[in-house]
Design a protein around this motif. Structure first.
Motif: not given
Length: 277
Positions: A137-140, A192-203, A224-231
């Motif tokens: 959910t957080m990733a989406i 979007g960036v912190p939501m993606l970070l928290l989603s990756l942590i839970l994932g 996914s981590f590449m996405m986080l770095l790019v954003y």
């Protein structure tokens, strides 16, 4: 108190904590006092609920609950939350507070969803499924924020091109002004960036708990981590390097391309990233 009721309280704490981290990130990036105040009150609720749960554990066990790794993780996260509340109340150290809360969120998530602390296998299995649900959910939601950000950047480029060619017409009037388009694109990425970070942590936590052979070099994980770095680079370029306008709009469009590649291509190449529990 039934075991499932305790888990529901911990899940509620996790959700409130996630929103607190999100607002702390907005304050960290934007120096936004309203965001900081909201984050502080959400963190205070997390601290209050954790403290009540801690004293409940002390009352039911008749001892201080730090004698195993699960209890230790919970107490560790409570200490981090307590320090964050104190630091935020008396000092302005945004960098330390934000990353302390990210660490606290990790520790609390591991404690909440680790199956070893639950006597019932059914409860443990349900929590693992719910962890995956929250992660997805957080990733989406982060993907949604990035997509809207891309739309605003695309409209910015269209508007910029119309103005450059001096095409005054209905199309120009229906698109917002450049400053607002640029700002909205930026704000959505800040969300979007912190939501993606928290989603990756839970994932990652879910993968370690559920999968016997979890690999960091899986295509979806790397993507996914590449996405986080790019954003994150987008935010760095916008805030530190002070990129604006057309330059940062093109960077945002390129970042969205990475998102599409990760979602469609890397998702199909992943060994375990399927939409089930």
């Amino acid at each position: 108190m039934p075991e499932m009721s305790l888990t529901r309280i911990n899940e509620l704490i996790i959700i409130i904590y996630a929103f607190s981290v999100l607002f702390f990130f907005i304050d960290f990036i934007h120096n936004n006092r309203k965001a900081n105040k909201t984050a502080f009150w959400l963190l205070s609720i997390v601290w209050l609920l954790q403290t009540i749960f801690l004293f409940y554990q002390m009352f039911t066990t008749g001892r201080f609950p730090i004698l195993n790794i699960s209890e230790g993780l919970y107490f560790y996260s409570w200490v981090l939350v307590t320090l964050s509340v104190v630091l935020n109340r008396f000092l302005r150290v945004d960098f330390i507070i934000f990353f302390t809360n990210v660490l606290g969120f990790i520790m609390l998530s591991i404690h909440t969803f680790a199956p070893s602390q639950y006597e019932s296998a059914a409860v443990s299995g349900q929590l693992i499924s719910e962890l995956l649900f929250i992660h997805i959910t957080m990733a989406i939601l982060s993907y949604g924020a990035f997509t809207l950000s891309f739309v605003f950047s695309l409209l910015y480029l269209i508007q910029f091109n119309l103005l450059k060619k001096k095409k005054w017409g209905k199309q120009l009037l229906r698109i917002d002004d450049l400053t607002k388009l640029d700002h909205m694109s930026y704000v959505l990425n800040v969300i979007g960036v912190p939501m993606l970070l928290l989603s990756l942590i839970l994932g990652v936590i879910w993968a370690y708990l559920k999968l016997p052979n979890f690999h960091w070099y899986d295509a979806k994980v790397l993507g996914s981590f590449m996405m986080l770095l790019v954003y994150s680079f987008y935010l760095y370029s916008r805030i530190v390097k002070e990129w604006q306008g057309k330059q940062v709009a093109y960077l945002n469009a390129a970042s969205f391309l990475i998102l599409l590649i990760n979602f469609f291509l890397f998702g199909s190449l992943s060994r375990f990233h399927i939409w089930d529990s």
